[in-house]
Design an enzyme around this catalytic site. Structure first.
Site, PDB file in Angstrom:
ATOM      1  N   ARG A 159       0.739  -1.157   0.009  1.00 41.91           N
ATOM      2  CA  ARG A 159      -0.087   0.019  -0.010  1.00 41.91           C
ATOM      3  C   ARG A 159       0.838   1.142  -0.006  1.00 41.91           C
ATOM      4  NH1 ARG A 159      -2.354  -3.789  -0.697  1.00 41.91           N
ATOM      5  NH2 ARG A 159      -4.239  -4.650   0.148  1.00 41.91           N
ATOM      6  N   SER A 207     -11.181  -0.084   3.439  1.00 39.42           N
ATOM      7  CA  SER A 207     -10.360  -0.540   4.509  1.00 39.42           C
ATOM      8  C   SER A 207      -9.417   0.812   4.992  1.00 39.42           C
ATOM      9  CB  SER A 207      -9.374  -1.443   4.026  1.00 39.42           C
ATOM     10  OG  SER A 207     -10.113  -2.643   3.573  1.00 39.42           O
ATOM     11  N   GLU A 228      -4.795   4.033   6.072  1.00 43.80           N
ATOM     12  CA  GLU A 228      -4.350   3.991   4.683  1.00 43.80           C
ATOM     13  C   GLU A 228      -4.706   5.412   4.136  1.00 43.80           C
ATOM     14  OE1 GLU A 228      -5.685   0.999   1.984  1.00 43.80           O
ATOM     15  OE2 GLU A 228      -5.457  -0.441   3.315  1.00 43.80           O
TER      16      GLU A 228
END
EC number: 1.3.1.98
Length: 349
Positions: free
Chosen positions: A173, A249, A345
């Site tokens: 990520r 998420s 994130e």
């Protein structure tokens, strides 16, 4: 003789509301916004006296951002479109998409044109241009596996540059564009290499269970079967941002070393984990959050989704500060109970 129109000219939208441009639906505002439909507009920014000295934020689908305040600068809404096969050889197709293309629609388009590979990444919100920044991933596949190259414009100079995978420095990520390159570039086009020899990625039990429920064995699964299964799973687990604001998420699955994992497993034998090739262990952040009792709980108008603990939602009227306060409370509880750090994130501005 009249001069031809300047296709690079920007039409600025003053005091522009951003609620429709972020999937959390947070009601921030931008000093200016501008819709970008071609790379030349990014290239000309540094010469435009109205915006050259203002903070600039490139925004695609707004699915990876939390506005904690108004943005005192210009928000550049990336709407650069286009999909095409730029070349092919005996082994693969090389497919390019504009940075403003919707990611899920692009994945569906590749399948419709007989070029599979990206189906595990179906229904991930956002744009094609945002995908490399985050190195998006789901169900055993990261975008970098099929990445070939991208074209980006350096905002300060208007210079167009090509990045290969090495230069993008993809991580979990993560990429160059989230670190050294953060805020410096606008991604205008991305090219993917899709192998003609398709290999399904069925390592996640959720996917094989969904296929089994449809009467499809792993051996018989087609790319479309995998695509449909992933879409069904995501729709069952994740709320629709148009109904309940969210950014998917919210936390990365933390990766810890073997010694830390052994200590954690001694305290929590049923911890959900995924061994990594380098000997480290990835933990399921949703499991950690659920074990801390956060699933379905709220702080003000921000809450943890009642079916997926990894997703924070806007129950209506939540501010970015509400979301951030909830995230920090969750991080503190996971740290106290498990000694594990959770990393958000989305970018919080």
């Amino acid at each position: 003789m009249p001069m031809p129109p300047d296709d690079s000219a920007l039409s600025l939208l003053p005091d522009h509301p951003l609620a429709a441009h972020n999937t959390f639906g947070i009601a921030a505002r931008a000093r200016f916004a501008a819709r970008i439909t071609q790379a030349a507009q990014f290239e000309a920014l540094h010469r435009d006296p109205r915006v050259a000295n203002l903070p600039q934020l490139v925004l695609g689908g707004g699915s990876n951002i939390v506005f904690t305040r108004d943005f005192d600068g210009v928000v550049l809404l990336d709407e650069i479109a286009g999909r095409r096969v730029v070349r092919e050889d005996d082994d693969a197709w090389y497919v390019e998409a504009g940075g403003g293309e919707n990611w899920h629609a692009f994945v569906a388009w590749t399948l419709e044109h007989g070029m599979p590979g990206l189906e595990n990444l179906a229904l991930i919100p956002g744009t094609v241009g945002a995908a490399p920044i985050q190195n998006i991933g789901a169900y055993g596949l990261e975008m970098k596996a099929y990445f070939d190259s991208l074209v980006a414009v350096e905002l300060a100079t208007g210079r167009r540059e090509r990045f290969d995978a090495a230069r993008c420095a993809f991580g979990y990520r993560d990429s160059f564009f989230k670190r050294e390159g953060r805020g410096r570039f606008a991604i205008v086009a991305v090219t993917f290499r899709l192998p003609k020899q398709w290999t399904p990625r069925l390592g996640y039990a959720d996917v094989t269970r969904e296929l089994d429920a449809r009467g499809i064995t792993p051996e018989a699964a087609t790319p479309r079967d995998v695509f449909d299964a992933v879409v069904a799973i995501r729709r069952a687990k994740l709320p629709d941002p148009l109904v309940l604001g969210n950014a998917g998420s919210f936390f990365k699955n933390p990766v810890i070393d073997a010694a830390q994992f052994d200590a954690l497993r001694a305290r929590a034998p049923d911890v959900v984990s995924y061994p990594q090739p380098d000997g480290q262990v990835k933990l399921a952040a949703g499991w950690l959050i659920d074990r801390c009792g956060w699933k379905g709980r709220a702080l003000g108008a921000a809450a943890v989704h009642d079916r997926q603990a990894l997703v924070l939602v806007n129950r209506g009227g939540a501010t970015g500060a509400d979301v951030l306060a909830l995230a920090r409370a969750i991080q503190a509880d996971v740290r106290a109970q498990f000694g594990v750090e959770l990393e958000a994130e989305p970018v919080c501005l």
